[in-house]
Design a protein around this motif. Structure first.
Motif, PDB file in Angstrom:
ATOM      1  N   ASN A  50       0.491  52.397  55.837  1.00  0.00           N
ATOM      2  CA  ASN A  50       0.557  51.056  56.426  1.00  0.00           C
ATOM      3  C   ASN A  50      -0.603  50.153  56.023  1.00  0.00           C
ATOM      4  O   ASN A  50      -0.783  49.076  56.591  1.00  0.00           O
ATOM      5  CB  ASN A  50       0.648  51.100  57.959  1.00  0.00           C
ATOM      6  CG  ASN A  50       1.211  49.811  58.537  1.00  0.00           C
ATOM      7  OD1 ASN A  50       2.069  49.177  57.916  1.00  0.00           O
ATOM      8  ND2 ASN A  50       0.723  49.395  59.687  1.00  0.00           N
ATOM      9  N   LEU A  51      -1.401  50.566  55.030  1.00  0.00           N
ATOM     10  CA  LEU A  51      -2.432  49.699  54.489  1.00  0.00           C
ATOM     11  C   LEU A  51      -2.131  49.389  53.028  1.00  0.00           C
ATOM     12  O   LEU A  51      -1.514  50.183  52.325  1.00  0.00           O
ATOM     13  CB  LEU A  51      -3.815  50.354  54.589  1.00  0.00           C
ATOM     14  CG  LEU A  51      -4.380  50.604  55.984  1.00  0.00           C
ATOM     15  CD1 LEU A  51      -5.761  51.224  55.871  1.00  0.00           C
ATOM     16  CD2 LEU A  51      -4.435  49.311  56.800  1.00  0.00           C
ATOM     17  N   GLY A  52      -2.562  48.226  52.573  1.00  0.00           N
ATOM     18  CA  GLY A  52      -2.369  47.857  51.179  1.00  0.00           C
ATOM     19  C   GLY A  52      -3.130  46.589  50.861  1.00  0.00           C
ATOM     20  O   GLY A  52      -3.816  46.011  51.714  1.00  0.00           O
ATOM     21  N   LEU A  53      -3.014  46.145  49.625  1.00  0.00           N
ATOM     22  CA  LEU A  53      -3.695  44.938  49.183  1.00  0.00           C
ATOM     23  C   LEU A  53      -2.816  43.722  49.449  1.00  0.00           C
ATOM     24  O   LEU A  53      -1.697  43.630  48.945  1.00  0.00           O
ATOM     25  CB  LEU A  53      -4.031  45.034  47.691  1.00  0.00           C
ATOM     26  CG  LEU A  53      -5.137  46.040  47.333  1.00  0.00           C
ATOM     27  CD1 LEU A  53      -5.213  46.222  45.829  1.00  0.00           C
ATOM     28  CD2 LEU A  53      -6.478  45.563  47.888  1.00  0.00           C
ATOM     29  N   GLY A  54      -3.336  42.800  50.241  1.00  0.00           N
ATOM     30  CA  GLY A  54      -2.605  41.572  50.517  1.00  0.00           C
ATOM     31  C   GLY A  54      -2.822  40.525  49.453  1.00  0.00           C
ATOM     32  O   GLY A  54      -1.998  39.615  49.290  1.00  0.00           O
TER      33      GLY A  54
END
Length: 309
Positions: A90-94
């Motif tokens: 659920n994390l990533g580069l926006g």
């Protein structure tokens, strides 16, 4: 959303980066309340050991990711070269910002460049990648681990602990470093993502759609190829690998170098192809990595894991 909390490390360079994103958000969304929250990461706390020996990935990102997952901050601003290629769920580069100067730079009070250094000269750097490329030119140079923020490194250079140090030119530019009389850009292959900022957030967060304006198309395509190269080799920012992609309209050129820090067992190669989307970029990076694997890259990286300096 009417408030965004940005997580950042506390060094002057990290704060410059976080404030750059803060100011960009405020300019885009004038009624938004944007705050900074400063965090010390593992890489900031352990300063007496070379980064390559601390172990693990995410030395400068893990603590910020915990805060993201707990909802205590809305986004984290990183130097993209410090961001691991695999994320927590659920994390990533926006967003990935436009790159500054991608080059490494030689800084000295006495010598014009690496080739002018005397035999046995002391050069400070935290990077196995830089040490490898220095030793490709001069095996008689003594590369010594230099930890700490940019100001700490500059002070040690000024105090005479080193004949020269190597820094990212992007940091030199962002902090407007002028007190060192000799600053020469090097023809080294940089680290994955060097000179770009990576904005990390939760993928289910409302902030995600607010970040799109920060994306730079060329940086996004180029760094996606570089990160795919590193991912294929299961590498990270603390291994002796340099990789750089350059996009010119639809044509991408990518080059990489990998080897032992003493300058032996070097693999260097480049490829180019037409890229029309991110998948094409990642495919080209993976294709280059596969070439390196056929030339023995995995064996070299295993040897490099045990390297001391």
């Amino acid at each position: 959303m009417n408030k965004i909390v940005i997580g950042t490390r506390g060094s002057l360079l990290a704060l410059w980066q976080a404030n750059f994103i803060k100011d960009s958000l405020i300019a885009k969304y004038p009624h938004m309340n944007v705050e900074l929250q400063i965090v010390k990461t593992k890489g900031d706390k352990i300063l007496d050991t070379p980064l390559s020996k601390i172990g693990g990935k995410g030395l400068f990102t893990k603590e910020l990711e915990v805060l993201l997952l707990n909802g205590e901050i809305d986004l984290a601003v990183h130097s993209l070269k410090d961001v691991p290629v695999e994320f927590e769920s659920n994390l990533g580069l926006g967003a990935i910002t436009k790159r500054e100067d991608i080059r490494d730079s030689f800084l000295s009070f006495k010598y014009k460049d690496i080739m002018e250094l005397p035999s046995g000269a002391k050069v400070g750097t935290t990077s196995l990648r830089r040490i490898m490329q220095i030793h490709c030119l001069r095996k008689d140079i003594d590369c010594i681990s230099l930890r700490g923020n940019v100001q700490t490194r500059l002070k040690r250079l000024k105090d005479g602990d080193f004949d020269a140090i190597i820094l990212a030119q992007a940091g030199v530019n962002r902090l407007n470093i002028t007190e060192v009389p000799i600053i020469k850009q090097l023809d080294f292959i940089p680290a994955m993502g060097q000179a770009a900022l990576g904005i990390e957030c939760r993928l289910d967060s409302q902030v995600l759609h607010l970040l799109d304006f920060l994306n730079d198309r060329n940086s996004l395509f180029e760094t996606s190829a570089e990160r795919a190269f590193i991912r294929e080799l299961n590498g990270g920012c603390q291994v002796p690998i340099g990789v750089n992609a350059k996009l010119n309209e639809h044509n991408m050129y990518i080059e990489a170098i990998l080897g032992l820090p003493n300058g032996n067992k070097i693999i260097k190669h480049n490829m180019s192809d037409i890229v029309l989307n991110l998948q094409d970029s990642e495919s080209l990076g993976s294709k280059l990595a596969q070439y390196f694997i056929t030339k023995g890259a995995n064996d070299i990286l295993k040897l490099a894991q045990n390297w001391t300096f």
